[in-house]
Structure formats: C-alpha cells, structure tokens
Design a protein around this motif. Structure first.
Motif, PDB file in Angstrom:
ATOM      1  N   ASP A 184       0.830  -1.204   0.000  1.00 15.41           N
ATOM      2  CA  ASP A 184       0.000   0.000   0.000  1.00 15.41           C
ATOM      3  C   ASP A 184       0.869   1.260   0.000  1.00 15.41           C
ATOM      4  O   ASP A 184       0.612   2.216  -0.758  1.00 15.41           O
ATOM      5  CB  ASP A 184      -0.929  -0.009   1.217  1.00 15.41           C
ATOM      6  CG  ASP A 184      -1.848   1.194   1.259  1.00 15.41           C
ATOM      7  OD1 ASP A 184      -2.501   1.483   0.249  1.00 15.41           O
ATOM      8  OD2 ASP A 184      -1.906   1.861   2.309  1.00 15.41           O
ATOM      9  N   LEU A 185       1.901   1.305   0.831  1.00 17.31           N
ATOM     10  CA  LEU A 185       2.788   2.469   0.881  1.00 17.31           C
ATOM     11  C   LEU A 185       3.519   2.662  -0.445  1.00 17.31           C
ATOM     12  O   LEU A 185       3.670   3.792  -0.930  1.00 17.31           O
ATOM     13  CB  LEU A 185       3.801   2.307   2.012  1.00 17.31           C
ATOM     14  CG  LEU A 185       3.254   2.401   3.443  1.00 17.31           C
ATOM     15  CD1 LEU A 185       4.328   1.996   4.449  1.00 17.31           C
ATOM     16  CD2 LEU A 185       2.745   3.803   3.744  1.00 17.31           C
ATOM     17  N   ILE A 186       3.964   1.560  -1.051  1.00 11.80           N
ATOM     18  CA  ILE A 186       4.650   1.656  -2.339  1.00 11.80           C
ATOM     19  C   ILE A 186       3.708   2.210  -3.408  1.00 11.80           C
ATOM     20  O   ILE A 186       4.091   3.070  -4.220  1.00 11.80           O
ATOM     21  CB  ILE A 186       5.206   0.277  -2.758  1.00 11.80           C
ATOM     22  CG1 ILE A 186       6.335  -0.133  -1.813  1.00 11.80           C
ATOM     23  CG2 ILE A 186       5.699   0.287  -4.205  1.00 11.80           C
ATOM     24  CD1 ILE A 186       6.707  -1.601  -1.904  1.00 11.80           C
ATOM     25  N   CYS A 187       2.466   1.740  -3.398  1.00  7.62           N
ATOM     26  CA  CYS A 187       1.476   2.259  -4.353  1.00  7.62           C
ATOM     27  C   CYS A 187       1.236   3.748  -4.131  1.00  7.62           C
ATOM     28  O   CYS A 187       1.113   4.524  -5.093  1.00  7.62           O
ATOM     29  CB  CYS A 187       0.169   1.488  -4.226  1.00  7.62           C
ATOM     30  SG  CYS A 187       0.243  -0.222  -4.839  1.00  7.62           S
ATOM     31  N   ARG A 188       1.151   4.167  -2.880  1.00  2.11           N
ATOM     32  CA  ARG A 188       0.946   5.589  -2.584  1.00  2.11           C
ATOM     33  C   ARG A 188       2.117   6.431  -3.095  1.00  2.11           C
ATOM     34  O   ARG A 188       1.930   7.551  -3.563  1.00  2.11           O
ATOM     35  CB  ARG A 188       0.786   5.792  -1.068  1.00  2.11           C
ATOM     36  CG  ARG A 188      -0.512   5.268  -0.490  1.00  2.11           C
ATOM     37  CD  ARG A 188      -0.498   5.391   1.031  1.00  2.11           C
ATOM     38  NE  ARG A 188      -1.645   4.760   1.648  1.00  2.11           N
ATOM     39  CZ  ARG A 188      -2.784   5.377   1.929  1.00  2.11           C
ATOM     40  NH1 ARG A 188      -2.932   6.658   1.638  1.00  2.11           N
ATOM     41  NH2 ARG A 188      -3.773   4.727   2.512  1.00  2.11           N
ATOM     42  N   LEU A 189       3.326   5.874  -2.986  1.00  2.98           N
ATOM     43  CA  LEU A 189       4.510   6.627  -3.392  1.00  2.98           C
ATOM     44  C   LEU A 189       4.662   6.707  -4.910  1.00  2.98           C
ATOM     45  O   LEU A 189       4.989   7.762  -5.455  1.00  2.98           O
ATOM     46  CB  LEU A 189       5.765   5.988  -2.788  1.00  2.98           C
ATOM     47  CG  LEU A 189       7.092   6.692  -3.107  1.00  2.98           C
ATOM     48  CD1 LEU A 189       7.190   8.008  -2.333  1.00  2.98           C
ATOM     49  CD2 LEU A 189       8.273   5.787  -2.776  1.00  2.98           C
ATOM     50  N   LEU A 190       4.415   5.592  -5.601  1.00  3.75           N
ATOM     51  CA  LEU A 190       4.797   5.490  -7.003  1.00  3.75           C
ATOM     52  C   LEU A 190       3.655   5.556  -8.003  1.00  3.75           C
ATOM     53  O   LEU A 190       3.902   5.708  -9.208  1.00  3.75           O
ATOM     54  CB  LEU A 190       5.575   4.190  -7.235  1.00  3.75           C
ATOM     55  CG  LEU A 190       6.878   4.032  -6.439  1.00  3.75           C
ATOM     56  CD1 LEU A 190       7.524   2.692  -6.754  1.00  3.75           C
ATOM     57  CD2 LEU A 190       7.842   5.172  -6.748  1.00  3.75           C
TER      58      LEU A 190
ATOM     59  N   TYR B 140      -1.920 -13.545  -6.304  1.00  2.00           N
ATOM     60  CA  TYR B 140      -2.539 -13.393  -4.984  1.00  2.00           C
ATOM     61  C   TYR B 140      -3.695 -12.406  -5.101  1.00  2.00           C
ATOM     62  O   TYR B 140      -3.517 -11.277  -5.562  1.00  2.00           O
ATOM     63  CB  TYR B 140      -1.484 -12.906  -3.995  1.00  2.00           C
ATOM     64  CG  TYR B 140      -1.992 -12.526  -2.621  1.00  2.00           C
ATOM     65  CD1 TYR B 140      -2.946 -13.288  -1.963  1.00  2.00           C
ATOM     66  CD2 TYR B 140      -1.492 -11.400  -1.981  1.00  2.00           C
ATOM     67  CE1 TYR B 140      -3.400 -12.940  -0.709  1.00  2.00           C
ATOM     68  CE2 TYR B 140      -1.926 -11.040  -0.718  1.00  2.00           C
ATOM     69  CZ  TYR B 140      -2.892 -11.810  -0.082  1.00  2.00           C
ATOM     70  OH  TYR B 140      -3.328 -11.450   1.171  1.00  2.00           O
ATOM     71  N   PHE B 141      -4.887 -12.823  -4.673  1.00  2.00           N
ATOM     72  CA  PHE B 141      -6.075 -12.011  -4.934  1.00  2.00           C
ATOM     73  C   PHE B 141      -6.050 -10.654  -4.250  1.00  2.00           C
ATOM     74  O   PHE B 141      -6.646  -9.698  -4.748  1.00  2.00           O
ATOM     75  CB  PHE B 141      -7.353 -12.770  -4.554  1.00  2.00           C
ATOM     76  CG  PHE B 141      -7.339 -13.444  -3.216  1.00  2.00           C
ATOM     77  CD1 PHE B 141      -7.470 -12.732  -2.041  1.00  2.00           C
ATOM     78  CD2 PHE B 141      -7.216 -14.824  -3.127  1.00  2.00           C
ATOM     79  CE1 PHE B 141      -7.468 -13.357  -0.808  1.00  2.00           C
ATOM     80  CE2 PHE B 141      -7.216 -15.466  -1.900  1.00  2.00           C
ATOM     81  CZ  PHE B 141      -7.343 -14.726  -0.739  1.00  2.00           C
ATOM     82  N   ASN B 142      -5.325 -10.532  -3.128  1.00  2.00           N
ATOM     83  CA  ASN B 142      -5.329  -9.234  -2.462  1.00  2.00           C
ATOM     84  C   ASN B 142      -4.468  -8.202  -3.195  1.00  2.00           C
ATOM     85  O   ASN B 142      -4.613  -7.007  -2.968  1.00  2.00           O
ATOM     86  CB  ASN B 142      -4.886  -9.355  -1.001  1.00  2.00           C
ATOM     87  CG  ASN B 142      -5.595  -8.346  -0.117  1.00  2.00           C
ATOM     88  OD1 ASN B 142      -6.802  -8.134  -0.258  1.00  2.00           O
ATOM     89  ND2 ASN B 142      -4.871  -7.690   0.769  1.00  2.00           N
ATOM     90  N   PHE B 143      -3.541  -8.651  -4.081  1.00  2.00           N
ATOM     91  CA  PHE B 143      -2.872  -7.691  -4.952  1.00  2.00           C
ATOM     92  C   PHE B 143      -3.933  -6.946  -5.774  1.00  2.00           C
ATOM     93  O   PHE B 143      -3.901  -5.717  -5.887  1.00  2.00           O
ATOM     94  CB  PHE B 143      -1.910  -8.395  -5.918  1.00  2.00           C
ATOM     95  CG  PHE B 143      -0.666  -8.948  -5.299  1.00  2.00           C
ATOM     96  CD1 PHE B 143      -0.277  -8.628  -4.006  1.00  2.00           C
ATOM     97  CD2 PHE B 143       0.153  -9.811  -6.028  1.00  2.00           C
ATOM     98  CE1 PHE B 143       0.885  -9.145  -3.453  1.00  2.00           C
ATOM     99  CE2 PHE B 143       1.318 -10.336  -5.498  1.00  2.00           C
ATOM    100  CZ  PHE B 143       1.680 -10.007  -4.199  1.00  2.00           C
ATOM    101  N   GLN B 144      -4.850  -7.697  -6.349  1.00  2.00           N
ATOM    102  CA  GLN B 144      -5.896  -7.085  -7.161  1.00  2.00           C
ATOM    103  C   GLN B 144      -6.766  -6.152  -6.329  1.00  2.00           C
ATOM    104  O   GLN B 144      -7.065  -5.026  -6.750  1.00  2.00           O
ATOM    105  CB  GLN B 144      -6.789  -8.158  -7.773  1.00  2.00           C
ATOM    106  CG  GLN B 144      -6.099  -9.102  -8.737  1.00  2.00           C
ATOM    107  CD  GLN B 144      -7.094 -10.106  -9.278  1.00  2.00           C
ATOM    108  OE1 GLN B 144      -8.078  -9.751  -9.915  1.00  2.00           O
ATOM    109  NE2 GLN B 144      -6.845 -11.376  -9.020  1.00  2.00           N
ATOM    110  N   ALA B 145      -7.182  -6.620  -5.147  1.00  2.00           N
ATOM    111  CA  ALA B 145      -8.061  -5.818  -4.305  1.00  2.00           C
ATOM    112  C   ALA B 145      -7.403  -4.497  -3.923  1.00  2.00           C
ATOM    113  O   ALA B 145      -8.026  -3.425  -3.989  1.00  2.00           O
ATOM    114  CB  ALA B 145      -8.429  -6.606  -3.043  1.00  2.00           C
ATOM    115  N   LEU B 146      -6.132  -4.550  -3.542  1.00  2.00           N
ATOM    116  CA  LEU B 146      -5.428  -3.344  -3.124  1.00  2.00           C
ATOM    117  C   LEU B 146      -5.228  -2.392  -4.298  1.00  2.00           C
ATOM    118  O   LEU B 146      -5.399  -1.168  -4.171  1.00  2.00           O
ATOM    119  CB  LEU B 146      -4.083  -3.725  -2.515  1.00  2.00           C
ATOM    120  CG  LEU B 146      -3.217  -2.597  -1.956  1.00  2.00           C
ATOM    121  CD1 LEU B 146      -3.973  -1.802  -0.895  1.00  2.00           C
ATOM    122  CD2 LEU B 146      -1.938  -3.152  -1.366  1.00  2.00           C
ATOM    123  N   LEU B 147      -4.899  -2.924  -5.465  1.00  2.00           N
ATOM    124  CA  LEU B 147      -4.697  -2.080  -6.637  1.00  2.00           C
ATOM    125  C   LEU B 147      -5.998  -1.424  -7.078  1.00  2.00           C
ATOM    126  O   LEU B 147      -6.011  -0.270  -7.521  1.00  2.00           O
ATOM    127  CB  LEU B 147      -4.091  -2.897  -7.771  1.00  2.00           C
ATOM    128  CG  LEU B 147      -2.641  -3.340  -7.534  1.00  2.00           C
ATOM    129  CD1 LEU B 147      -2.211  -4.369  -8.571  1.00  2.00           C
ATOM    130  CD2 LEU B 147      -1.691  -2.145  -7.535  1.00  2.00           C
TER     131      LEU B 147
END
Length: 464
Positions: free
Chosen positions: A185-191, A205-212
């Motif tokens: 989550d932090l990496i997504c917020r940064l980049l 992993y299904f939570n990759f999709q959910a988080l994205l």
C-alpha cells in the motif's frame, strides 16, 4: 414476458455487476464476462444474462461493442465500495470473498482455501517465551510509538539475512511496516497515481488485485507459467501498456507454488530495465524453500526492484509486521508516508518479539521441521485429491499451496458455493485471475486439509 422468478434472477445479476463496478473489481473500459461464462458462474440461463446486460446497457452503466462483448462505461461511477453490502454468503465471489469467508468464519468452519497455517503449526512456545521476556522490558518499549523506520534490532537482522543471499544493503535501505499488505500500500501511494497501469501475474494473490483496485489503477494480467511470467506476453505488455509497476512472487508463487527460473529472471530484468519499470517482489514465502531459488532483488541489487515481506506465514499472523527493502531515496519517501498514514512504524512490541525469535536457535529448528511436515502434507493432499479428479498444476518445491485443475466441465466458483453450504471455505480460481480464465482451478492449503469432511463435501459439490 418474464415470470417473477426470472425477473428476480435478472435483478440479482444486475446487482452483482453493479457491485463489481462499485468495488472496482470492474473499472471503466473493462470487459464483462461473456454471456455463457457468466451464466455458468451464476447458475442461470444465457438468456437471463442477456436480459440483465441489456438492462444495464439501457441505464448507461455498460455498453455493447459489436462482436466484442459488453464493457463498463464509467458513467455515474458510484463512490468506492470495496466490499458489497448484504449477507456474506450471498455476495459476489470476488478478490475479497475468500478473505472475508476465512477471516470471519466460525472456528467450526473448515478452511482449506485460507492462506495461513493452523495455529498448532506455529512456534507458539518461542512466542510465549518472548512475550515473558518483553514483560520485563523498559517502559518505553511497552508504551511509546514506533520509530519511523521500525526497530533497529529487527532491521539489522534482516540486513544479515539479505547479506547471506548476496544483497549488500545498508540500514537506510530497509524499513519495517505494519504488515506485508501495508508495505505494498505504501509503495502504491509513493509510485502510483489513479489510471496508471500495473502488471500482475495471472493468476496472482487475490489481495494484490483488491489493493490495486483501491488505488484506482488499471490492472493488466500476465499469463503465469511453471517457470514464471510468460516473457513474450510480459514484453508485449511493456510495449503496449506503459506500466509503472509489476508485482510478483518469485518464489513459491501464490497461488501456483511455482518458482522463477534463472532464464526467466534474467529476461524479466532486462525487459524491465529497458522500459524503466519498477518491480515489487513479495518474498513472503522465502523461508519455506528448501534452497534459495532465483530472486529479482538479488540479481538487481535493490536498484529497480523493491523487496517486501512479512512474518505472518512463518511466525504469527497476529504479530503484524512487515518490511520494505529498496533504494534509500524511496525508503525516505516511504517513511514519510508511514508517518502520514500510521504515525510511525509498526508496534515496537511486535518488532522486538519477532527479532527475539528470529535471533534464537529455535526459529531455524522450527522452519526445518515445518518444511518436512509440509512436504508430507503436500504428498498426502495429492493422494487424496487425485481420486476426485483434482490434479496439481505442478508439485511445488515448498510452501503450503496446491493449485489444482478440476475435471473437464467443472466450475470452481459453483463448487465453492456448494461447499460453503457445508461450512467448507474454498479458494476458487477466478478470484486469483485478472482475466477470469481460471474457473477450472482451486487453490488448496495442504496444511488445512486434515479433516475428512473436506473431501466428502468436495465430492458432493463436484457431483452437483
């Protein structure tokens, strides 16, 4: 003219599509499942799906493209709703479904689809010993906030482990986080910014999709093979999609259990470097491997590869603590984001407890025993699943997942719904698949397959 039952089914399908759009499982421009595919998944006739799609198109929510299917328009996109409302058993089977069924389940529910080991398999004696030691710690450890990059003792231990693998990193290249999920989550917020494109494995992993989806980015799946991502498809996606990130498991991939080959790793890094792509390598299953397989972070030296991990699979999911290893400038920005979102790093108590267990001799012994126990469990699971027609895609070299193909004509979503009626939570293939092309697969946790009732429920569900 439709009867009342047909009208109810049509409305239920419309609600399912609306819910997927609201929780960003479907985003503007995404193609809806085919009429026949959606009919099989939902257990209705193709004509009912056609009626539901036509009504949604009339409302402007989706639109038809001649010869191509139906697509989300994005008109009047509702506020973000990551989880559907309503009874949890009736909700659409999406990337949140397995997590919610497993996390909220009554203790009596059997969970061969969950993503963690049984409590009795964890090093509880070492954890209790560590907790007793922490009870005598200084008041500040028990009372204060965590520092922005996390406890130095655990960070130093991580650096030592990295050095053993060949990664020569420094303290300013590693920080602790509240969990592995928070690390991503932090990496997504940064980049990332909304509408950026991110590559993931298909399946992943299904939570990759959910988080994205929560970050409102476009997710593109790369077909996954027994040696890693399909390199030709990966290179095409780099050229055509201009992605910002690629997120993967290099070792004991979730859900397939595969590990990256040396050839794939080198080609992957060469292609990523040519396009300026950043890779996030989730190494959460590292300690389950009998011997180290190729790692992108090792080959890259933490230049364009970011390594993340946590201790939830090997020590305790109750001790929420993960880590990020990356370039110093990225760690600096990530630390600021952690302050903004969590006001400091993870719990000092959790970090010190994990450091104490990792530093002790009991952890190595625990992992040695765990790998042997899982090897036996994988073989036993294969022996019990094959007579039902469930065949492992590969036999992993470690870990606790088996990605199994169903007999011809069976749909894993329908089977998961039937098993849930018997208090058995499964992980159907399409929750892992961006392209929704894994309906013929189920992911099993071999450590959670010890109860004969699971196989009886599976057999009945597959006959239904």
């Amino acid at each position: 003219m439709m009867d009342s039952q047909e009208t109810t089914r049509t409305q239920a399908l419309m609600n399912a599509v609306r819910a997927k759009i609201a929780n960003r499982a479907l985003s503007p421009g995404d193609r809806l499942p085919s009429v026949r595919g959606f009919a099989r998944t939902m257990g209705v006739s193709p004509s009912t799906v056609v009626e539901a799609y036509d009504r949604l198109a009339a409302e402007g929510i989706i639109r038809a493209r001649r010869g191509s299917g139906f697509y989300v328009t994005g008109a009047d996109l509702p506020p973000m709703a990551l989880a559907e409302m309503g009874p949890p058993r009736d909700r659409a089977i999406d990337p949140f479904w397995v997590s919610r069924q497993s996390l909220d389940a009554d203790p009596a529910v059997l969970k061969p689809g969950c993503g963690w080991l049984p409590a009795g398999w964890m090093p509880n004696a070492a954890l209790r010993k560590g907790l007793r030691a922490l009870a005598r710690a200084e008041d500040a450890l028990l009372s204060d906030y965590g520092s922005t990059r996390g406890a130095p003792a655990l960070r130093r231990l991580l650096l030592g482990r990295f050095a053993d693998e060949g990664i020569l990193a420094t303290m300013d290249q590693v920080m602790l986080t509240g969990s592995g999920t928070q690390a991503i989550d932090l990496i997504c917020r940064l980049l990332l910014r909304p509408e950026d494109t991110v590559l993931v494995d298909d399946p992943c992993y299904f939570n990759f999709q959910a988080l994205l989806r929560a970050h409102q980015v476009r997710v593109v799946g790369i077909p996954f093979t027994p040696t890693g991502p399909d390199i030709a498809a990966f290179e095409r996606a780099l050229a055509e999609e201009n992605p910002r990130l690629y997120i993967t498991n290099s070792a004991l991939h979730n859900p397939t259990g595969a590990s990256l080959s040396p050839q794939t790793a080198h080609r992957l890094l060469s292609a990523a470097a040519a396009h300026g792509l950043t890779i996030v390598e989730d190494d959460i299953f590292a300690d389950f491997e009998p011997a180290l397989s190729p790692r992108l972070a090792i080959l890259d030296g933490l230049n364009r590869v970011i390594r993340i991990g946590s201790f939830s699979k090997t020590l305790s999911a109750s001790l929420r603590c993960g880590y990020i290893a990356a370039r110093p400038d990225w760690i600096e920005g990530l630390a600021d984001l952690q302050v903004a979102t969590s006001f400091g790093g993870p719990s000092p108590v959790a970090a010190e407890l994990i450091a104490g267990v990792l530093a002790g001799g009991s952890y190595r012994k625990h992992m040695d025993e765990l790998r042997q126990r899982l090897a036996r469990a994988r073989k036993e699971a294969e022996d019990r699943l094959r007579p039902l027609g469930l065949v492992p895609w590969i036999m992993p070299r470690g870990g606790f997942y088996l990605w199994c193909r169903l007999p011809e004509g069976r749909d894993s979503t329908a089977i998961a719904r039937r098993c849930l009626e018997e208090n058995v939570v499964l992980a159907p293939g399409n929750v892992f698949s961006v392209s929704q092309s894994a309906s013929a697969f189920l992911r099993f946790n071999v450590a959670q397959l010890g109860d004969a009732r699971i196989f009886a429920a599976l057999e009945r569900a597959m006959e239904g």
